[in-house]
Scaffold this active site. Structure first.
Site, short mmCIF file in Angstrom:
data_model
loop_
_atom_site.label_atom_id
_atom_site.label_comp_id
_atom_site.label_asym_id
_atom_site.label_seq_id
_atom_site.Cartn_x
_atom_site.Cartn_y
_atom_site.Cartn_z
N LYS A 15 0.83 -1.20 0.00
CA LYS A 15 0.00 0.00 0.00
C LYS A 15 0.87 1.26 0.00
O LYS A 15 0.54 2.25 -0.65
CB LYS A 15 -0.93 -0.02 1.20
CG LYS A 15 -1.94 -1.16 1.15
CD LYS A 15 -2.69 -1.34 2.45
CE LYS A 15 -3.65 -2.52 2.39
NZ LYS A 15 -4.33 -2.77 3.69
N GLY A 36 -12.59 -5.71 5.12
CA GLY A 36 -13.92 -6.30 5.26
C GLY A 36 -14.65 -6.29 3.94
O GLY A 36 -14.39 -5.46 3.05
#
Length: 432
Positions: free
Chosen positions: A206, A305
């Site tokens: 990231k 999620g």
């Protein structure tokens, strides 16, 4: 509104993919109104076709992902299978056969983002990947669009929910690392094999993506310094609290003061309780951006999620479909600066060093001399003798800003002193 639907192929139907399919179905009318045309799920590539997938027509399910992206009538391919291959080949094949791509694949983009952007540009297609960094948090688009007219100097953030949950648990309850990891696993925050998270691989991917976008330069995963958090102890948190700090696993991307280079790194660090990132609890993510004109900005929210990540995927899907209808493409790769990526040895920050030393006169003077000889200025020193009869003491030194290379040289010289029994811990201090 155009009545002919835009056709979408979904690669992967796990936690994220199934949520993408559900939202496309349950919010079909709203999506059509926002895009200007209906969107239709036209194929779903999976590994196990026999698995029951609620809300998905079994006729759409296939194990031949290559054939699906080669169909020619697909407008957008949504890739949520992860990994390098076959994702890389499927994405490039999709471009070649007329489809734009929405991806959540941080590992692939960190490793081969430049090549994928080049392929998208060659075929006049879009490559969007908001979901690849920080889940539902709008971050990629603000960096490459909203702040396109500004100069970004620093991006620092918590970009992995698993590690933040573990460190927050250690901080708030006094739990040890393994105890906190076990709880994260039991609650589903940590994978059975947590290596990618706790060793910093996930955050490093990231960081590479964020640095490339923020500084308009090429930053690959191999350029990112990475240090895991599995050696952080309760004693480190006690030291942090004594300084008015906590400990977070941070991804830090910086432009050098002279503007001539950039750095990207992931490691645990002490951060003052007054800093906004210090208050990020549980499995949440947050990214702090510093720029010339906008000043300081913080983006906060759930970083993982199924539903949060699917929200970012659907946002990209809407944008790409709008571009398709308008006959245009969105912003692509911007690497015009071609800045070099400096090594970790050149990074300048503060350090917290905890030493085990002989409890006798003159030790502090010896230690201070070593720091001075290596050009590292000391900010504070705390020494405390032990009551266990060992004849040893704990010596904590906090430096002013110093380069990583000079600090490493200092530590090596300290280890050669007879009065220094060992280096208990070294941790960077950020956010000041």
């Amino acid at each position: 509104m155009r009545t002919r639907p835009l056709k979408v192929a979904l690669l992967g139907c796990g936690v994220v993919g199934s949520e993408v399919a559900r939202i496309m179905t349950t919010h079909a009318d709203d999506l059509a109104a926002r895009i200007g045309a209906p969107v239709e799920l036209s194929g779903v590539a999976v590994r196990r076709p026999s698995k029951v997938r609620e809300g998905i027509d079994p006729a759409l399910v296939t194990t031949d992902a290559t054939a699906l992206v080669k169909r020619g009538d697909i407008d957008v391919v949504v890739e949520v299978i992860g990994g390098i291959e076959p994702a890389r080949s499927l994405i490039t094949t999709a471009f070649e056969h007329g489809a734009s791509v929405v991806s959540a694949n941080k590992a692939l983009l960190a490793q081969d983002g430049a090549a994928l952007h080049a392929a998208a540009e060659e075929h006049g297609r879009d490559l969007y990947y908001e979901a690849a960094v920080a889940g539902a948090i709008p971050l990629i688009r603000p960096l490459r669009e909203s702040l396109a007219g500004d100069k970004i100097n620093r991006v620092m953030g918590i970009v992995n929910g698993t590690t933040n949950f573990i460190l927050d648990k250690m901080d708030s309850t006094g739990a040890g690392y393994q105890e906190a990891l076990d709880e994260a696993t039991a609650l589903g925050y940590a994978e059975a094999d947590p290596t990618a998270d706790v060793e910093g691989f996930d955050a490093a991917a990231k960081a590479a993506i964020l640095a490339g976008i923020a500084f308009h330069t090429r930053v690959r995963l191999d350029d990112v310094y990475r240090e895991g958090m599995n050696e952080v102890t309760s004693a480190d948190f006690a030291s942090a609290k004594a300084m008015g700090c906590t400990i977070k696993l941070l991804a830090i991307c910086e432009r050098a003061a002279d503007g001539g280079s950039v750095t990207a790194r992931v490691h645990p660090a002490m951060i003052p309780l007054s800093h906004p990132l210090a208050s990020v609890r549980g499995a949440y993510n947050a990214v702090f951006v510093e720029s010339d004109a906008a000043g300081q900005l913080m983006f906060y929210g759930p970083g993982a999620g199924g539903a949060p990540t699917a929200s970012a995927v659907l946002g990209d899907l809407v944008a790409v479909c709008r571009n398709k209808l308008g006959g245009a493409t969105g912003p692509g790769d911007s690497a015009y600066t071609q800045l070099p990526v400096s090594s970790m040895g050149e990074v300048v920050t503060r350090y917290h060093i905890s030493l085990d030393v002989a409890d006798k006169p003159g030790v502090l003077a010896q230690v201070a001399t070593v720091f001075a000889e290596h050009g590292v200025s000391i900010d504070t020193v705390r020494q405390q003798g032990r009551q266990d009869g060992s004849g040893e003491a704990s010596l904590v030194v906090v430096t002013h800003r110093a380069s990583d290379a000079s600090l490493n040289g200092t530590v090596e010289a300290l280890r050669s002193l007879d009065t220094v029994r060992g280096v208990a811990s070294i941790m960077r201090v950020e956010g000041e």
